[in-house]
Design an enzyme around this catalytic site. Structure first.
Site, PDB file in Angstrom:
ATOM      1  N   ARG A 152       0.813  -1.212   0.000  1.00 53.16           N
ATOM      2  CA  ARG A 152       0.000   0.000   0.000  1.00 53.16           C
ATOM      3  C   ARG A 152       0.853   1.271   0.000  1.00 53.16           C
ATOM      4  NH1 ARG A 152      -4.273   0.138   4.704  1.00 53.16           N
ATOM      5  NH2 ARG A 152      -2.298  -0.191   5.724  1.00 53.16           N
TER       6      ARG A 152
ATOM      7  N   LYS B  57       0.902 -17.788   7.266  1.00 56.64           N
ATOM      8  CA  LYS B  57       0.111 -18.098   8.454  1.00 56.64           C
ATOM      9  C   LYS B  57      -0.283 -16.798   9.144  1.00 56.64           C
ATOM     10  CE  LYS B  57       2.450 -18.430  12.612  1.00 56.64           C
ATOM     11  NZ  LYS B  57       3.255 -18.939  13.672  1.00 56.64           N
TER      12      LYS B  57
ATOM     13  N   HIS C 173       6.794 -22.510   7.573  1.00 57.02           N
ATOM     14  CA  HIS C 173       8.225 -22.488   7.260  1.00 57.02           C
ATOM     15  C   HIS C 173       9.001 -23.581   7.995  1.00 57.02           C
ATOM     16  CE1 HIS C 173       8.285 -19.918  10.843  1.00 57.02           C
ATOM     17  NE2 HIS C 173       9.521 -20.317  10.997  1.00 57.02           N
TER      18      HIS C 173
ATOM     19  N   LYS D 256      12.650 -26.404   6.800  1.00 59.53           N
ATOM     20  CA  LYS D 256      13.934 -26.535   7.487  1.00 59.53           C
ATOM     21  C   LYS D 256      14.637 -27.821   7.055  1.00 59.53           C
ATOM     22  CE  LYS D 256      12.694 -23.937  11.616  1.00 59.53           C
ATOM     23  NZ  LYS D 256      13.753 -22.938  11.721  1.00 59.53           N
TER      24      LYS D 256
ATOM     25  N   GLU E 190      11.297 -20.501  22.798  1.00 55.65           N
ATOM     26  CA  GLU E 190      11.799 -19.206  22.352  1.00 55.65           C
ATOM     27  C   GLU E 190      12.221 -18.396  23.573  1.00 55.65           C
ATOM     28  OE1 GLU E 190       9.352 -17.668  18.679  1.00 55.65           O
ATOM     29  OE2 GLU E 190       7.973 -18.382  20.209  1.00 55.65           O
TER      30      GLU E 190
ATOM     31  N   ASP F 139      -1.027 -20.157  17.655  1.00 56.18           N
ATOM     32  CA  ASP F 139       0.122 -19.597  16.948  1.00 56.18           C
ATOM     33  C   ASP F 139       1.185 -20.649  16.629  1.00 56.18           C
ATOM     34  OD1 ASP F 139       1.502 -17.272  15.901  1.00 56.18           O
ATOM     35  OD2 ASP F 139       2.914 -17.509  17.562  1.00 56.18           O
TER      36      ASP F 139
ATOM     37  N   HIS G 275       2.892 -25.432  13.474  1.00 62.95           N
ATOM     38  CA  HIS G 275       4.264 -25.961  13.471  1.00 62.95           C
ATOM     39  C   HIS G 275       4.406 -27.290  14.230  1.00 62.95           C
ATOM     40  CE1 HIS G 275       5.146 -22.133  11.830  1.00 62.95           C
ATOM     41  NE2 HIS G 275       5.173 -21.467  12.951  1.00 62.95           N
TER      42      HIS G 275
ATOM     43  N   LYS H 181       7.195 -18.847  25.075  1.00 63.14           N
ATOM     44  CA  LYS H 181       8.020 -17.652  24.899  1.00 63.14           C
ATOM     45  C   LYS H 181       8.707 -17.303  26.218  1.00 63.14           C
ATOM     46  CE  LYS H 181       5.517 -15.702  21.078  1.00 63.14           C
ATOM     47  NZ  LYS H 181       6.637 -15.897  20.151  1.00 63.14           N
TER      48      LYS H 181
HETATM   49  P1  NAD Z   1       3.744  -6.183   8.336  1.00 66.58           P
HETATM   50  O1  NAD Z   1       2.646  -5.486   9.079  1.00 66.58           O
HETATM   51  O2  NAD Z   1       5.151  -5.843   8.685  1.00 66.58           O
HETATM   52  O3  NAD Z   1       3.565  -5.876   6.786  1.00 66.58           O
HETATM   53  C1  NAD Z   1       2.319  -5.871   6.157  1.00 66.58           C
HETATM   54  C2  NAD Z   1       2.461  -5.513   4.699  1.00 66.58           C
HETATM   55  O4  NAD Z   1       1.144  -5.488   4.130  1.00 66.58           O
HETATM   56  C3  NAD Z   1       3.076  -4.143   4.426  1.00 66.58           C
HETATM   57  O5  NAD Z   1       3.887  -4.226   3.286  1.00 66.58           O
HETATM   58  C4  NAD Z   1       1.856  -3.268   4.105  1.00 66.58           C
HETATM   59  O6  NAD Z   1       2.136  -2.182   3.236  1.00 66.58           O
HETATM   60  C5  NAD Z   1       0.980  -4.277   3.402  1.00 66.58           C
HETATM   61  N1  NAD Z   1      -0.430  -3.876   3.424  1.00 66.58           N
HETATM   62  C6  NAD Z   1      -1.209  -3.616   4.499  1.00 66.58           C
HETATM   63  N2  NAD Z   1      -2.454  -3.274   4.090  1.00 66.58           N
HETATM   64  C7  NAD Z   1      -2.456  -3.334   2.734  1.00 66.58           C
HETATM   65  C8  NAD Z   1      -3.431  -3.113   1.733  1.00 66.58           C
HETATM   66  N3  NAD Z   1      -4.663  -2.734   2.022  1.00 66.58           N
HETATM   67  N4  NAD Z   1      -3.063  -3.288   0.461  1.00 66.58           N
HETATM   68  C9  NAD Z   1      -1.823  -3.673   0.131  1.00 66.58           C
HETATM   69  N5  NAD Z   1      -0.859  -3.896   1.018  1.00 66.58           N
HETATM   70  C10 NAD Z   1      -1.171  -3.734   2.307  1.00 66.58           C
HETATM   71  O7  NAD Z   1       3.439  -7.726   8.469  1.00 66.58           O
HETATM   72  P2  NAD Z   1       4.497  -8.940   8.391  1.00 66.58           P
HETATM   73  O8  NAD Z   1       5.096  -9.139   9.735  1.00 66.58           O
HETATM   74  O9  NAD Z   1       5.411  -8.734   7.245  1.00 66.58           O
HETATM   75  O10 NAD Z   1       3.539 -10.198   8.155  1.00 66.58           O
HETATM   76  C11 NAD Z   1       2.950 -10.474   6.901  1.00 66.58           C
HETATM   77  C12 NAD Z   1       2.235 -11.810   6.968  1.00 66.58           C
HETATM   78  O11 NAD Z   1       3.173 -12.828   7.272  1.00 66.58           O
HETATM   79  C13 NAD Z   1       1.175 -11.888   8.071  1.00 66.58           C
HETATM   80  O12 NAD Z   1       0.127 -12.740   7.627  1.00 66.58           O
HETATM   81  C14 NAD Z   1       1.912 -12.563   9.210  1.00 66.58           C
HETATM   82  O13 NAD Z   1       1.033 -13.254  10.074  1.00 66.58           O
HETATM   83  C15 NAD Z   1       2.790 -13.519   8.449  1.00 66.58           C
HETATM   84  N6  NAD Z   1       3.996 -13.923   9.172  1.00 66.58           N
HETATM   85  C16 NAD Z   1       4.930 -13.010   9.521  1.00 66.58           C
HETATM   86  C17 NAD Z   1       6.077 -13.411  10.184  1.00 66.58           C
HETATM   87  C18 NAD Z   1       7.163 -12.433  10.559  1.00 66.58           C
HETATM   88  O14 NAD Z   1       8.193 -12.887  11.039  1.00 66.58           O
HETATM   89  N7  NAD Z   1       6.982 -11.141  10.347  1.00 66.58           N
HETATM   90  C19 NAD Z   1       6.269 -14.766  10.494  1.00 66.58           C
HETATM   91  C20 NAD Z   1       5.287 -15.682  10.113  1.00 66.58           C
HETATM   92  C21 NAD Z   1       4.166 -15.250   9.443  1.00 66.58           C
END
Ligand code: NAD
Length: 484
Positions: free
Chosen positions: A51, A148, A178, A182, A216, A235, A240, A331
């Site tokens: 976005r 997820k 993920h 591994k 963790e 979670d 996992h 955690k």
């Molecule tokens: P984040 O909040 O850091 O990033 C979200 C992204 O979505 C950003 O790029 C934002 O610009 C975009 N976004 C939000 N609303 C939007 C819209 N309306 N249109 C287009 N883009 C939009 O989140 P994250 O930590 O990167 O996590 C992303 C996904 O991955 C989630 O489903 C999360 O549960 C999953 N996840 C994340 C991690 C991690 O380590 N961060 C681990 C496992 C799973």
């Protein structure tokens, strides 16, 4: 060891949420490492779509910072980053509106593998699928990668599966866990099904019990709101830990192909018995000198969400009847360590007398840190003094045994993204698997909610609540120590 990089076809990869935490920490640095390894053929492109208003130049700057911060890997030569960045562009795209979609579609090429990574919050998964379809981007060959959490419970997971199924066939949907990417987890299958040594013993006749620990040291960090609405069961366990349990417990599939493997995993989940509430321990980390408590972290002074869970499960089938599976995850624990331990039974009769003590072989598969395996074998304690026995590990650290290339093996995300490009779903969860996992966890969660169960407080830096230790002690067993 000879490095083998399996070539893939040129691809267009769109990362929705391409500016987010996951993209910056894992996906983009991982793609860069694959580029360095020569696994991104000429003509492949990566398009960030999110976005935030941003030009492609600004995005490339962000990608280069992400690579610098989160690891470029050992094999990259100077100048490679520039070449990688030439493959990268950005389109400001709104998952809930129409902005950016026509431009995004204009970048897609017809004769190229097409993958769309949904690295956004789960509430946007359905919107993205619908727009990909509406803007004509969902070709029969395209694939979507879904992060997820996949649903919050059975009902929401079913609804999400149904939404995705309106626009994509099951063979196009890659639900990522993920842990399955591994190296050691895949090795688990190699050890079980590539060797004659273990499989004959892999059952309740020879295995006393199995422990799966995912510990963790970090707290909930900035994910407080999400986590407090979720907890360790949703979670970690539902995805996992259950995936690990499946790989340990499943019957040998006829071949290593996606549906053969996933059929066997599904049978394990369906054979899981419901868990008696006496066999579930929920905990919450307390606070004090070394940091805020769970309730402070999530800013909810009355929270009853668990940051730790331990449980004893049973699988009702011929192979495993009577063998308990102990799972625990949490955690703010003593160490960051994930391990699966297969604890074999004692020898039926000790010829060495009572002084020799009690001994069990343990096959331990370490997922992190320092991926590897150990097999505890009972031997004679060296030196004089009669027949005293000792358990020593036959230790195989992959890094030591296989040399530097083992350390350069792709991490879980890299491997899984390349599997998406190759069209291999073996290490991704099928829709019915996810639903079956929720069908098992939902009643357990509902039961403790109905009882108004309050999680036990545990000290940060400990091994979790005392009751979790008791869960094992009552059965005359103990958890393996969580070591960093
Ligand atoms: P984040 O909040 O850091 O990033 C979200 C992204 O979505 C950003 O790029 C934002 O610009 C975009 N976004 C939000 N609303 C939007 C819209 N309306 N249109 C287009 N883009 C939009 O989140 P994250 O930590 O990167 O996590 C992303 C996904 O991955 C989630 O489903 C999360 O549960 C999953 N996840 C994340 C991690 C991690 O380590 N961060 C681990 C496992 C799973």
């Amino acid at each position: 060891m000879v490095s083998r990089v399996i070539p893939v076809d040129p691809f267009d990869l769109v990362i929705f949420g391409g500016t987010g935490d996951l993209a910056r920490r894992k996906i983009l640095p991982g793609l860069f490492r694959r580029f360095c390894a020569g696994q991104m053929p000429e003509g492949s492109q990566i398009i960030g779509a999110a976005r935030s208003e941003m030009t492609s130049d600004e995005y490339r700057e962000m990608v280069s910072e992400a690579v610098a911060e989160f690891g470029s890997g050992g094999t990259c030569e100077a100048g490679t980053l520039e070449a990688f960045l030439q493959r990268v562009s950005y389109v400001t795209t709104d998952a809930r509106g129409d902005d950016g979609w026509v431009e995004l579609n204009g970048k897609m090429r017809d004769d190229t593998v097409r993958a769309f990574y949904f690295s956004v919050g789960p509430s946007l998964f359905g919107d993205l699928a619908e727009r990909l379809h509406r803007f004509g981007m969902a070709t029969p060959e395209s694939r979507i990668v879904v992060e997820k959490p996949f649903g919050h419970d059975l009902e929401t997971a079913r609804a999400l599966n149904a939404t995705l199924a309106q626009h994509f066939h099951e063979t196009q949907i890659y639900r990522i866990d993920h842990y399955l990417g591994k190296e050691t987890v895949q090795n688990l299958m190699a050890v079980r099904f590539g060797n004659m040594l273990f499989e004959p013993l892999w059952n309740s006749q020879y295995v006393d019990h199995i422990q799966i620990t995912v510990a963790e040291t970090v707290g909930v960090g900035g994910r407080g709101t999400y986590y407090d609405n979720s907890g360790a069961m949703r979670d970690m366990v539902q995805n996992h830990l259950m995936q690990l349990l499946c790989l340990i417990a499943m019957e040998p599939p006829a071949k290593f192909d996606p549906d053969a493997v996933r059929d066997e995993k599904l049978k394990v989940i369906r054979a899981l018995e419901s868990v008696d509430w006496h066999h579930i321990v929920r905990g919450q980390y307390g606070g004090g000198e070394n940091g805020p408590s769970y309730r402070e972290d999530v800013e909810n002074p009355k929270s009853r969400t668990e940051s730790f869970i331990a449980m004893k499960c049973h699988i009702s089938n011929w192979r495993w009847a009577g063998t308990p599976f102990y799972l625990r995850t949490g955690k703010r624990l003593k160490a960051r360590a994930s391990e699966i331990a297969v604890v074999f039974k004692e020898a039926p009769h000790s010829i060495f007398g009572a002084d020799a003590g009690r001994h069990r072989n343990v096959l331990a598969i370490r997922l992190q840190p320092n991926e590897g395996m150990t097999l505890d074998v009972t031997i004679k304690e060296p030196g004089p003094g009669g027949m005293r026995l000792l358990d020593v590990p036959l230790d195989m650290s992959f890094a030591e045994a296989l040399g530097p290339e083992a350390e350069e093996a792709p991490d879980a995300y890299e491997r899984l993204i390349m599997d998406v490009i190759r069209g291999n779903q073996t290490l991704f969860m099928r829709g019915d698997e996810v639903e079956a996992a929720w069908a098992w966890t939902d009643p357990l969660i509902e039961a403790w909610q109905a009882r108004n169960d309050v999680p036990k407080t545990y000290d940060p830096g400990s091994s979790g609540p005392e009751d979790a230790l008791m869960l094992m002690h009552r059965d005359g067993r103990k958890w393996r120590e969580v070591k960093p």
